[in-house]
Design a protein around this motif. Structure first.
Motif, short mmCIF file in Angstrom:
data_model
loop_
_atom_site.label_atom_id
_atom_site.label_comp_id
_atom_site.label_asym_id
_atom_site.label_seq_id
_atom_site.Cartn_x
_atom_site.Cartn_y
_atom_site.Cartn_z
N ASN A 276 1.07 -1.35 -0.01
CA ASN A 276 0.06 0.17 -0.09
C ASN A 276 0.91 1.51 -0.08
N LEU A 277 0.44 2.77 0.13
CA LEU A 277 1.15 3.71 -0.51
C LEU A 277 2.05 3.82 0.65
N ALA A 278 1.08 3.80 2.32
CA ALA A 278 2.32 3.58 2.97
C ALA A 278 2.90 2.70 3.64
N SER A 279 3.74 2.25 2.81
CA SER A 279 4.49 1.04 3.09
C SER A 279 5.43 1.43 2.36
N LEU A 280 6.27 2.90 0.64
CA LEU A 280 6.32 2.79 -0.11
C LEU A 280 6.57 4.83 0.57
N HIS A 281 8.29 4.54 0.82
CA HIS A 281 8.99 5.71 1.55
C HIS A 281 8.92 6.33 -0.08
N LEU A 282 8.10 7.88 -0.16
CA LEU A 282 9.16 8.55 -1.10
C LEU A 282 10.16 9.15 -1.21
N PRO A 283 11.01 8.72 -1.90
CA PRO A 283 12.31 9.54 -1.64
C PRO A 283 12.04 10.74 -1.54
N GLN A 284 13.26 11.42 -0.71
CA GLN A 284 13.20 12.79 -0.71
C GLN A 284 14.61 13.94 -1.19
N GLU A 285 15.17 13.11 -2.22
CA GLU A 285 16.18 13.79 -2.08
C GLU A 285 16.77 12.94 -3.58
N LEU A 286 16.88 13.80 -4.46
CA LEU A 286 16.70 12.96 -5.85
C LEU A 286 17.79 13.83 -6.75
N PRO A 287 18.29 12.24 -7.86
CA PRO A 287 19.26 13.58 -9.07
C PRO A 287 19.11 13.52 -9.65
N VAL A 288 19.87 14.98 -10.23
CA VAL A 288 19.76 15.09 -11.48
C VAL A 288 21.07 15.07 -12.28
N SER A 289 21.28 14.06 -13.11
CA SER A 289 22.52 13.91 -13.89
C SER A 289 22.99 15.20 -14.45
N LEU A 290 24.12 15.82 -14.23
CA LEU A 290 24.08 16.87 -15.61
C LEU A 290 24.42 16.29 -16.88
N PRO A 291 23.60 17.71 -17.95
CA PRO A 291 23.55 16.96 -19.07
C PRO A 291 25.16 16.08 -20.17
N SER A 292 25.79 16.41 -19.78
CA SER A 292 27.43 15.83 -20.44
C SER A 292 27.53 14.58 -19.30
N ALA A 293 27.04 14.41 -18.35
CA ALA A 293 27.12 12.52 -18.03
C ALA A 293 26.24 11.79 -18.48
N ILE A 294 24.74 12.26 -19.39
CA ILE A 294 24.25 11.91 -19.64
C ILE A 294 24.44 10.27 -20.57
N VAL A 295 25.64 11.08 -21.88
CA VAL A 295 25.45 10.77 -22.67
C VAL A 295 26.33 8.82 -22.63
N GLU A 296 26.76 9.37 -20.93
CA GLU A 296 28.01 7.53 -20.49
C GLU A 296 26.95 6.94 -19.33
N GLN A 297 26.14 8.05 -19.16
CA GLN A 297 25.31 6.46 -18.02
C GLN A 297 24.73 5.82 -18.62
N ARG A 298 23.03 6.40 -19.88
CA ARG A 298 21.76 5.78 -20.71
C ARG A 298 22.45 4.11 -20.90
#
Length: 515
Positions: A276-298
């Motif tokens: 149920n939704l109460a058993s799932l914690h919503l992450p409060q800190e989320l990463p945003v990779s730098l645009p130059s890193a996307i081509v290496e990470q995806r």
């Protein structure tokens, strides 16, 4: 000797050259980004499950097991089970092993091939042919070692190895993409299950509320305080609400079946994991990779890059095929008329030969193969650019969705609270006869809609958070599990098990168990 030295130096220089373009990954535009404005923090909703504000941190790294940020041991166990048991993972691992073995096959072309030969021949010769009255029987025994080698003068073999290595790299990132897609699907399915259970629970509460209201109306009707139409209208509303349970329960069952498939289980192997939704914690800190890193990470971008590299190497293979092909062969052995005297004095035989083959006329086939390779490279380059654009689009969509989801949930919670207060007020007014029944019915329906919308808005925040992790590549570079790798054998001989697989050679192979 001095005359041969320049020729030897030329041969060495040619052997070191590799024709065709050297691969260079296309650069991403320096001004590439996700949005015209930077999102740092989302809105907060006045609710515990899924209502927290989320802070986006530029350049923050992504854990290899990103799903653990939802803080659900049951969810962690399901994702790990899926990564072990899902058939798509096994298929992708086998494809990677196959590609690795093909690299070893192509690498073997750089080395000489050594073959051993041993033969014994008995032949009856006609006396007429041999010039004798009798017909003698001749025995001929021979043993030899032969060596063949094709010098990679223009680098065609090395380009072929480069091509197959790029294909193995493609399969590696296809495996990573399969990992990422499967883990995201399991998380999203768990969120869907939680949402559906909460919607069913909320519908049950609304049914109870409408049932209590129906009991009150029936009591008033028995006293003659209201007409039959109010009771019948409430019964209709109650039946309509109960009718919404069946589709929710059907969707819940189908979603459970989908989860079983992701886990490599059959539908009847459900172990009763509940969310149920109460058993799932919503992450409060989320990463945003730098645009130059996307081509290496995806993984999909890295797969497209590997395909582009493969196409680049294939141009070199096509160019090398248009030039002379060199080969050297030699053999050393012994041939005698009796097997016991092999390798005795005077029985030795040897040969040494070199050859150069140059295509003179092929109706332009080799040239057109080269042009086809160039066109294939252009196609892969365009596909690579399209994949990079899609990657940036996915991240931008995920960021925008997080912003919109938070605001939508905030407003849905406010609407639910307002609708609940309005319903309580209208119920009190109806008991006093201050408002008509239609006002009560409208308040009930409004409250019912806001409750279900709020639950759906909660679930969307969890799903779009998982979508952001997927869009950023999922942190595969921080995962420690080994990739399936092949290893070349020194000799290409079958194993003893392959030579003697079973005493009963006519029995069919035992089928693989699917459970």
């Amino acid at each position: 000797m001095q005359r041969c030295l320049p020729l030897s130096l030329l041969f060495i220089a040619l052997a070191g050259c590799t024709l065709g373009p050297d691969f260079v990954r296309p650069e991403v535009a320096a001004d590439a980004g996700y949005s015209t404005h930077n999102l740092t923090t989302t809105a907060r909703a006045d609710i515990d499950a899924g209502g927290a504000a989320q802070r986006l941190i530029a350049g923050m790294d992504i854990p290899g097991q990103w799903w653990t940020l939802f803080r659900s041991p049951e969810l962690n166990a399901l994702v790990e089970e899926a990564l072990r048991a899902n058939p798509d993972i096994s298929a992708a691992q086998a494809a990677l092993r196959q590609a690795n073995e093909q690299v070893y096959v192509d690498q073997a072309s750089l080395f000489p091939v050594l073959n051993g030969n041993l033969s014994k021949t008995r032949q009856k010769v006609s006396g007429t042919t041999s010039g004798t009255a009798s017909s003698p029987i001749l025995t001929l025994s021979s043993a030899s070692l032969s060596v063949s080698y094709a010098p990679d003068v223009f680098g065609g073999t090395r380009r072929q190895i480069e091509s197959s290595t790029a294909q193995a790299e493609y399969q590696r990132f296809q495996l990573e993409a399969t990992y990422l897609t499967l883990s995201t699907n399991v998380v999203n399915t768990a969120v869907s299950l939680a949402s559906l259970r909460d919607q069913i629970a909320a519908t049950g509460q609304i049914i109870q509320l409408q049932s209590d209201q129906l009991d009150l109306l029936q009591a008033q009707r028995r006293l003659g305080a209201i007409a039959d139409t109010d009771v019948l209208t409430q019964q209709t509303a109650l039946a309509q609400t109960r009718a919404t349970l069946a589709p929710l329960q059907k969707q819940l069952a189908q979603t459970r079946n989908q989860l079983m498939a992701y886990l490599g289980r059959f539908p009847n192997q459900d172990k009763g994991e509940r969310f149920n939704l109460a058993s799932l914690h919503l992450p409060q800190e989320l990463p945003v990779s730098l645009p130059s890193a996307i081509v290496e990470q995806r993984p999909d971008v890295r797969s497209a890059q590997a395909q582009l590299h493969e196409a680049s190497a294939n141009i070199g293979v096509a160019v090398a095929n248009q030039l002379p092909q060199f080969s050297i062969t030699g053999s050393l052995g012994s041939t005698v008329a009796s097997g016991s005297t092999l390798f005795s004095a005077g029985s030795g035989v040897w040969s040494l030969a070199g050859a150069i083959a140059q295509p003179l006329f092929d109706a332009g086939a080799l040239e057109h193969r080269k042009r086809a390779a160039v066109a294939a490279y252009d196609q892969s380059a365009a596909q690579y650019r399209g994949t990079v654009l899609a990657a940036f689009q996915d991240v931008a969509n995920a960021l925008r969705a997080l912003e919109a989801d938070a605001e939508a949930l905030k407003q849905q919670v406010a609407a639910e609270q307002s609708a609940q207060a309005s319903l309580a007020l209208v119920q009190a007014q109806y008991r006093l006869g201050a408002v008509a029944y239609i006002n009560l019915l409208t308040a009930q329906q409004t409250y019912q809609n806001t409750v279900l919308s709020r639950v759906q808005a909660q679930a969307v925040r969890y799903s779009d958070t998982a979508a952001l992790f997927q869009a950023l590549g999922g942190g595969w570079w921080n995962r420690s599990d080994p990739d399936p790798q092949g290893r070349p054998d020194r000799f290409g001989l079958p194993t003893w098990q392959e030579l003697m697989p079973s005493h009963n050679k006519t029995a069919p192979a035992k089928p693989t168990r699917l459970d």
